[in-house]
Each structure stands twice: as C-alpha cells, then as structure tokens.
Scaffold this motif. Structure first.
Motif, PDB file in Angstrom:
ATOM      1  N   ALA A  31       0.713  -1.195   0.020  1.00  0.00           N
ATOM      2  CA  ALA A  31       0.044  -0.277  -0.041  1.00  0.00           C
ATOM      3  C   ALA A  31       0.995   1.254   0.027  1.00  0.00           C
ATOM      4  O   ALA A  31       1.830   1.284   0.766  1.00  0.00           O
ATOM      5  CB  ALA A  31      -0.855  -0.016   1.093  1.00  0.00           C
ATOM      6  N   GLY A  32       0.416   2.257  -0.732  1.00  0.00           N
ATOM      7  CA  GLY A  32       1.302   3.411  -0.718  1.00  0.00           C
ATOM      8  C   GLY A  32       0.660   4.303  -1.897  1.00  0.00           C
ATOM      9  O   GLY A  32      -0.154   4.004  -2.676  1.00  0.00           O
ATOM     10  N   PRO A  33       1.164   5.790  -1.599  1.00  0.00           N
ATOM     11  CA  PRO A  33       0.699   6.637  -2.528  1.00  0.00           C
ATOM     12  C   PRO A  33       0.893   6.200  -4.174  1.00  0.00           C
ATOM     13  O   PRO A  33       1.850   5.641  -4.270  1.00  0.00           O
ATOM     14  CB  PRO A  33       1.336   8.001  -2.317  1.00  0.00           C
ATOM     15  N   PRO A  34       0.046   6.837  -4.997  1.00  0.00           N
ATOM     16  CA  PRO A  34       0.429   6.184  -6.436  1.00  0.00           C
ATOM     17  C   PRO A  34       1.525   6.773  -6.956  1.00  0.00           C
ATOM     18  O   PRO A  34       2.352   5.901  -7.854  1.00  0.00           O
ATOM     19  CB  PRO A  34      -0.776   6.997  -7.201  1.00  0.00           C
ATOM     20  N   TYR A  35       2.222   7.874  -6.514  1.00  0.00           N
ATOM     21  CA  TYR A  35       3.471   8.190  -7.262  1.00  0.00           C
ATOM     22  C   TYR A  35       4.681   7.911  -6.188  1.00  0.00           C
ATOM     23  O   TYR A  35       5.845   8.274  -6.599  1.00  0.00           O
ATOM     24  CB  TYR A  35       3.515   9.720  -7.460  1.00  0.00           C
ATOM     25  N   ALA A  36       4.556   6.681  -5.412  1.00  0.00           N
ATOM     26  CA  ALA A  36       5.810   6.309  -4.549  1.00  0.00           C
ATOM     27  C   ALA A  36       6.633   5.129  -5.220  1.00  0.00           C
ATOM     28  O   ALA A  36       6.674   4.175  -4.546  1.00  0.00           O
ATOM     29  CB  ALA A  36       5.149   5.930  -3.132  1.00  0.00           C
ATOM     30  N   ASP A  37       7.082   5.583  -6.455  1.00  0.00           N
ATOM     31  CA  ASP A  37       7.758   4.538  -7.358  1.00  0.00           C
ATOM     32  C   ASP A  37       9.084   4.134  -6.447  1.00  0.00           C
ATOM     33  O   ASP A  37       9.198   2.990  -6.459  1.00  0.00           O
ATOM     34  CB  ASP A  37       8.158   5.208  -8.449  1.00  0.00           C
ATOM     35  N   LEU A  88       2.149  -4.051   3.978  1.00  0.00           N
ATOM     36  CA  LEU A  88       3.142  -2.976   4.288  1.00  0.00           C
ATOM     37  C   LEU A  88       2.362  -1.670   3.505  1.00  0.00           C
ATOM     38  O   LEU A  88       2.355  -1.484   2.229  1.00  0.00           O
ATOM     39  CB  LEU A  88       4.223  -3.545   3.484  1.00  0.00           C
ATOM     40  N   ALA A  89       2.538  -0.676   4.336  1.00  0.00           N
ATOM     41  CA  ALA A  89       1.742   0.400   4.007  1.00  0.00           C
ATOM     42  C   ALA A  89       2.613   1.692   4.200  1.00  0.00           C
ATOM     43  O   ALA A  89       3.435   2.087   5.410  1.00  0.00           O
ATOM     44  CB  ALA A  89       0.640   0.813   4.879  1.00  0.00           C
ATOM     45  N   ASP A  90       3.162   2.569   3.008  1.00  0.00           N
ATOM     46  CA  ASP A  90       3.798   3.565   2.903  1.00  0.00           C
ATOM     47  C   ASP A  90       3.079   4.884   3.542  1.00  0.00           C
ATOM     48  O   ASP A  90       2.180   5.308   2.852  1.00  0.00           O
ATOM     49  CB  ASP A  90       4.490   3.759   1.638  1.00  0.00           C
ATOM     50  N   PHE A  91       3.250   5.191   4.952  1.00  0.00           N
ATOM     51  CA  PHE A  91       2.622   6.627   5.357  1.00  0.00           C
ATOM     52  C   PHE A  91       3.809   7.459   5.337  1.00  0.00           C
ATOM     53  O   PHE A  91       3.493   8.462   6.425  1.00  0.00           O
ATOM     54  CB  PHE A  91       1.872   6.214   6.595  1.00  0.00           C
ATOM     55  N   THR A  98      -4.069   4.821   0.527  1.00  0.00           N
ATOM     56  CA  THR A  98      -3.410   4.075   1.530  1.00  0.00           C
ATOM     57  C   THR A  98      -4.025   4.033   2.895  1.00  0.00           C
ATOM     58  O   THR A  98      -3.949   2.929   3.462  1.00  0.00           O
ATOM     59  CB  THR A  98      -1.902   4.691   1.938  1.00  0.00           C
ATOM     60  N   ALA A  99      -4.596   4.956   3.393  1.00  0.00           N
ATOM     61  CA  ALA A  99      -5.362   4.918   4.544  1.00  0.00           C
ATOM     62  C   ALA A  99      -6.705   3.829   4.552  1.00  0.00           C
ATOM     63  O   ALA A  99      -6.689   3.064   5.325  1.00  0.00           O
ATOM     64  CB  ALA A  99      -6.050   6.417   4.922  1.00  0.00           C
ATOM     65  N   LEU A 108     -10.213  -6.832   8.144  1.00  0.00           N
ATOM     66  CA  LEU A 108     -10.052  -8.178   7.863  1.00  0.00           C
ATOM     67  C   LEU A 108      -9.238  -8.767   8.917  1.00  0.00           C
ATOM     68  O   LEU A 108      -9.322 -10.420   8.633  1.00  0.00           O
ATOM     69  CB  LEU A 108      -9.329  -8.468   6.463  1.00  0.00           C
ATOM     70  N   GLY A 109      -8.526  -8.431   9.756  1.00  0.00           N
ATOM     71  CA  GLY A 109      -7.666  -9.060  10.656  1.00  0.00           C
ATOM     72  C   GLY A 109      -6.329  -9.419  10.006  1.00  0.00           C
ATOM     73  O   GLY A 109      -5.513 -10.075  10.563  1.00  0.00           O
ATOM     74  N   ARG A 110      -5.870  -8.686   8.854  1.00  0.00           N
ATOM     75  CA  ARG A 110      -4.794  -8.812   8.421  1.00  0.00           C
ATOM     76  C   ARG A 110      -3.644  -7.942   9.012  1.00  0.00           C
ATOM     77  O   ARG A 110      -3.857  -6.829   9.476  1.00  0.00           O
ATOM     78  CB  ARG A 110      -4.456  -8.460   6.861  1.00  0.00           C
ATOM     79  N   PRO A 111      -2.553  -8.393   9.223  1.00  0.00           N
ATOM     80  CA  PRO A 111      -1.212  -7.562  10.109  1.00  0.00           C
ATOM     81  C   PRO A 111      -1.272  -6.202   9.040  1.00  0.00           C
ATOM     82  O   PRO A 111      -1.123  -6.328   7.926  1.00  0.00           O
ATOM     83  CB  PRO A 111      -0.029  -8.607  10.274  1.00  0.00           C
ATOM     84  N   VAL A 112      -0.991  -5.009   9.547  1.00  0.00           N
ATOM     85  CA  VAL A 112      -0.554  -3.974   9.010  1.00  0.00           C
ATOM     86  C   VAL A 112       0.753  -3.505   9.447  1.00  0.00           C
ATOM     87  O   VAL A 112       0.890  -3.109  10.885  1.00  0.00           O
ATOM     88  CB  VAL A 112      -1.695  -2.828   8.906  1.00  0.00           C
ATOM     89  N   VAL A 113       1.719  -3.439   8.737  1.00  0.00           N
ATOM     90  CA  VAL A 113       2.963  -2.928   9.153  1.00  0.00           C
ATOM     91  C   VAL A 113       3.211  -1.493   8.281  1.00  0.00           C
ATOM     92  O   VAL A 113       3.240  -1.518   6.900  1.00  0.00           O
ATOM     93  CB  VAL A 113       4.082  -3.837   8.797  1.00  0.00           C
ATOM     94  N   VAL A 114       3.620  -0.357   8.998  1.00  0.00           N
ATOM     95  CA  VAL A 114       3.594   0.862   8.631  1.00  0.00           C
ATOM     96  C   VAL A 114       4.974   1.132   8.434  1.00  0.00           C
ATOM     97  O   VAL A 114       5.553   1.263   9.504  1.00  0.00           O
ATOM     98  CB  VAL A 114       2.872   1.821   9.413  1.00  0.00           C
ATOM     99  N   TYR A 115       5.182   1.927   7.488  1.00  0.00           N
ATOM    100  CA  TYR A 115       6.619   2.780   7.174  1.00  0.00           C
ATOM    101  C   TYR A 115       6.122   4.176   7.130  1.00  0.00           C
ATOM    102  O   TYR A 115       5.208   4.629   6.362  1.00  0.00           O
ATOM    103  CB  TYR A 115       7.203   2.215   5.752  1.00  0.00           C
ATOM    104  N   THR A 116       6.815   4.950   7.952  1.00  0.00           N
ATOM    105  CA  THR A 116       6.810   6.377   8.151  1.00  0.00           C
ATOM    106  C   THR A 116       7.677   7.240   7.492  1.00  0.00           C
ATOM    107  O   THR A 116       7.499   8.604   7.239  1.00  0.00           O
ATOM    108  CB  THR A 116       6.482   7.017   9.597  1.00  0.00           C
ATOM    109  N   GLY A 117       8.753   6.725   7.228  1.00  0.00           N
ATOM    110  CA  GLY A 117      10.001   7.677   6.708  1.00  0.00           C
ATOM    111  C   GLY A 117      10.224   8.764   7.770  1.00  0.00           C
ATOM    112  O   GLY A 117      11.011   9.600   7.330  1.00  0.00           O
ATOM    113  N   GLY A 118       9.868   8.394   9.084  1.00  0.00           N
ATOM    114  CA  GLY A 118      10.276   9.288  10.156  1.00  0.00           C
ATOM    115  C   GLY A 118       9.046  10.514  10.336  1.00  0.00           C
ATOM    116  O   GLY A 118       9.351  11.231  11.342  1.00  0.00           O
TER     117      GLY A 118
END
Length: 146
Positions: A31-37, A88-91, A98-99, A108-118
């Motif tokens: 998961a992540g923004p469309p332009y997060a190439d 895996l979500a890019d926040f 992404t939200a 759904l009960g799926r684990p969500v791991v968030v990457y914040t970049g700080g």
C-alpha cells in the motif's frame, strides 16, 4: 516416488498443498501513494529477500485516468488485499487510498506494518497498525513470520 501436489485455497486465498512437501510464498500487499515509485521498488526488493511475494496494486496503473475507473481500481485493490497475508503501508506522506487500504486490511484481521519515513503517524495510523517503523528495512523485518 513423488506424488503430485493437490492445491486447495486457505482463508487468505493462498494455495495449500497436500500429498507432498509443496509450499507457497506468503503474499504482502504494498500500500502506498500512487507516485511512490521509489518506495515500491525498494519494498518489492526487500520483501522478496525476506521471503514474501509482493503484490503491487500499481501493476494496474491508472495514473492520469482514474475518472470513470473508480470501481475497477477500488475493487481490484480490495481483492488484492484479501488475497494477502499482510499489508506493508507507506505512510511517509498522507494519502487517502493508503489509509483506506490499511483500514480494510485491519478490519479483515490482516497485519498492517507501517513505514513512516520518520513522519509522526496520525492517530488512525497508530490504531490500525500492528507495527510502525521509520525505516523501510525495519518495517519489512516487522512483517509476521510467513
């Protein structure tokens, strides 16, 4: 003599096998923004190295042509999330899609791991996340054992 594998689907849509020692790699939705190439390239490499199969919704790239395709976009993303064992979500920047993807996985009960970049995570991000990591490598390492 080896017997052929017989596949069935488990509750996550992943194949399970009976009869011999066959395995299937667990899938993780990117998961992540469309332009997060850059995120997508790095995440795909890292999750493969960690033993996961990345599922990138941007393989169905609708950038510049979303209008009129909203149902196809959202339904494809929902199907992909439902077929994965984790998200895996890019926040590292705010993004409505992404939200919504993280919320759906959480429900759904799926684990969500968030990457914040700080970036300081929003309270909703904290609520749905099973792990929050400033570093992408750390986030991939926080994915559950497949």
């Amino acid at each position: 003599m080896l017997r052929p594998c017989v596949a069935e689907s488990d509750e996550l849509g992943r194949a399970t096998f009976h009869g011999t020692y066959c395995t299937r790699v667990p899938r993780v939705y990117l998961a992540g923004p469309p332009y997060a190439d850059d995120y997508r390239r790095r995440a795909e490499k890292l999750v493969r190295e960690a033993g996961w199969e990345p599922v990138d919704p941007m393989r169905r790239d609708f950038r510049g042509r979303t209008e009129g395709n909203e149902a196809e976009i959202v339904e494809g993303d929902l199907d992909d999330i439902e077929s994965c064992a984790a998200v895996l979500a890019d926040f590292s920047e705010p993004d409505e899609g992404t939200a919504m993807e993280a919320w759906h996985a959480h429900r759904l009960g799926r684990p969500v791991v968030v990457y914040t970049g700080g970036r300081t995570p929003h309270p909703w991000t904290v609520y749905v996340a099973d792990a929050i990591c400033a570093d992408l490598e750390e986030a991939v390492g926080a994915l559950p054992a497949g």
